[in-house]
Design an enzyme around this catalytic site. Structure first.
Site, PDB file in Angstrom:
ATOM      1  N   ASP A 134       0.868  -1.155  -0.025  1.00 48.49           N
ATOM      2  CA  ASP A 134      -0.041  -0.056   0.084  1.00 48.49           C
ATOM      3  C   ASP A 134       1.049   1.279   0.060  1.00 48.49           C
ATOM      4  O   ASP A 134       1.726   1.499   0.863  1.00 48.49           O
ATOM      5  CB  ASP A 134      -0.930  -0.080   1.042  1.00 48.49           C
ATOM      6  CG  ASP A 134      -1.983   1.281   1.390  1.00 48.49           C
ATOM      7  OD1 ASP A 134      -1.293   2.134   0.747  1.00 48.49           O
ATOM      8  OD2 ASP A 134      -2.710   1.146   2.248  1.00 48.49           O
ATOM      9  N   CYS A 140       5.223  -0.030   4.789  1.00 52.53           N
ATOM     10  CA  CYS A 140       5.500  -0.539   3.204  1.00 52.53           C
ATOM     11  C   CYS A 140       6.774   0.653   2.566  1.00 52.53           C
ATOM     12  O   CYS A 140       7.507   0.091   2.157  1.00 52.53           O
ATOM     13  CB  CYS A 140       4.074  -0.238   2.404  1.00 52.53           C
ATOM     14  SG  CYS A 140       2.976  -1.395   2.691  1.00 52.53           S
ATOM     15  N   ARG A 164      -5.073  -0.509   1.133  1.00 54.57           N
ATOM     16  CA  ARG A 164      -6.059  -1.132   2.119  1.00 54.57           C
ATOM     17  C   ARG A 164      -7.345  -0.407   2.338  1.00 54.57           C
ATOM     18  O   ARG A 164      -8.471  -1.106   2.851  1.00 54.57           O
ATOM     19  CB  ARG A 164      -5.144  -1.058   3.394  1.00 54.57           C
ATOM     20  CG  ARG A 164      -3.974  -1.965   3.457  1.00 54.57           C
ATOM     21  CD  ARG A 164      -3.189  -1.431   4.786  1.00 54.57           C
ATOM     22  NE  ARG A 164      -2.747  -0.093   4.861  1.00 54.57           N
ATOM     23  CZ  ARG A 164      -2.253   0.503   5.713  1.00 54.57           C
ATOM     24  NH1 ARG A 164      -2.137   0.064   6.836  1.00 54.57           N
ATOM     25  NH2 ARG A 164      -2.058   1.776   5.597  1.00 54.57           N
TER      26      ARG A 164
END
Length: 251
Positions: A134, A140, A164
Site C-alpha cells: 500500500d 511499506c 488497504r
C-alpha cells in the site's frame, strides 16, 4: 483465524443445519440413497460456491478437506460436522494444512505475469519475494526505503498493489497513477516518498486484479510478504532478518 475462514465456517455450519432440517422432513427413507452418493458431491451440494475439485479426502479416514481460495476447512463425509483448526501430523510434527495453503498461494501468485508486477531485482538474485504493498502504509514505505539493501543481499522484490482503503480511495488512485507512469519503478519510489505522481489515464484493471487476489490470499495488512514457497510473512521484515530467514528458515 482469518476473516475469510470465519465466513467459510459460517457457510459450512449454515449448510449443515439446512441439511439436518431436510433430513428430518424426508425421514429415514432418504438415508440409503445418501449413503451411496459420492461424499464430495454431498458436500458440494450443501455449500454454495464450492466445486467438486475443491473437495478431496484428507489424510484422516472419513474427513474431507474443503478449499476456498487459500482457506482450508475439514468436514465429515456427510457434510454435517466442520472441524476448526489446522491438521497436524504428530509423528512428523508437520502442519499439513499450512503446507497445503502454501502450495495454493504459490500457484495463485504465479498466475500473474511478472510484466504485470513492479520488480526490483539485483543482477544475480538468490531469492524472490512477492510483496502486496500500500503506497500510504508506513511499514511499506520503510521496506521500500531499504530496497537497495534487500537487493544487495540477493533478494528480488516483486510488488503487487493492495490499497488497504479499498476501491475508489486516495491510496487506490495513487496506485493507478504509479501503474500508468512511463517509468513505474521510479513512480513507485516517488509515491512512497510522498510525492504526487501525475500520469495520463490508462487501463488500470491491474490494481483491481491485485487487490482481489490479495483478498483471496487472506491479506489483511501490508506489507504482506510471500516467499516462493507460498509462505506468508504478515508484516515488515528488516533486510538482514529476511535474508537470514530465507537462508535458514529462522529469524
Amino acid at each position: 483465524m482469518s476473516f475469510t475462514s470465519v465466513r467459510l465456517l459460517a457457510t459450512l455450519l449454515a449448510a449443515s443445519l439446512c441439511g439436518q432440517a431436510a433430513l428430518a422432513q424426508t425421514g429415514s427413507a432418504a438415508a440409503p440413497a445418501a449413503a451411496k452418493a459420492d461424499p464430495r458431491a454431498v458436500i458440494v451440494k450443501k455449500i454454495d460456491g464450492i466445486r467438486l475439485e475443491d473437495v478431496r479426502m484428507s489424510p484422516v479416514n472419513g474427513i474431507y478437506e474443503v478449499t476456498h481460495d487459500s482457506d482450508i476447512s475439514y468436514l465429515s463425509a456427510d457434510g454435517r460436522y466442520a472441524i476448526l483448526g489446522d491438521l497436524i501430523d504428530l509423528d512428523s510434527d508437520a502442519n499439513l494444512s499450512e503446507a497445503r495453503r502454501r502450495g495454493i498461494r504459490a500457484r495463485m501468485i504465479e498466475t500473474v505475469p511478472e510484466n504485470e508486477m513492479l520488480v526490483f531485482s539485483p543482477k544475480d538474485p538468490k531469492y524472490t519475494i512477492t510483496v502486496f504493498t500500500d503506497i500510504d502504509c508506513g511499514y511499506c514505505r520503510r521496506l521500500h526505503s531499504q530496497i537497495a539493501e534487500y537487493n544487495k543481499l540477493g533478494i528480488r522484490v516483486r510488488y503487487m498493489f493492495f490499497p488497504r482503503s479499498g476501491p475508489d480511495t486516495e491510496s487506490w488512485h495513487k496506485a493507478e497513477s504509479v501503474w500508468c507512469a512511463s517509468n513505474r519503478n521510479e513512480a513507485l519510489t516517488r509515491a512512497k516518498n510522498g510525492e504526487e505522481v501525475k500520469s495520463p489515464k490508462c487501463p488500470t484493471e491491474i490494481v483491481k486484479r491485485d487487490y482481489e487476489l490479495g483478498n483471496k490470499l487472506s491479506v489483511q495488512g501490508t506489507p504482506a510478504i510471500f516467499l516462493a514457497s507460498g509462505e506468508m510473512l504478515p508484516g515488515y521484515a528488516a533486510p538482514g532478518e529476511l535474508a537470514k530467514y530465507l537462508k535458514t528458515g529462522k529469524m
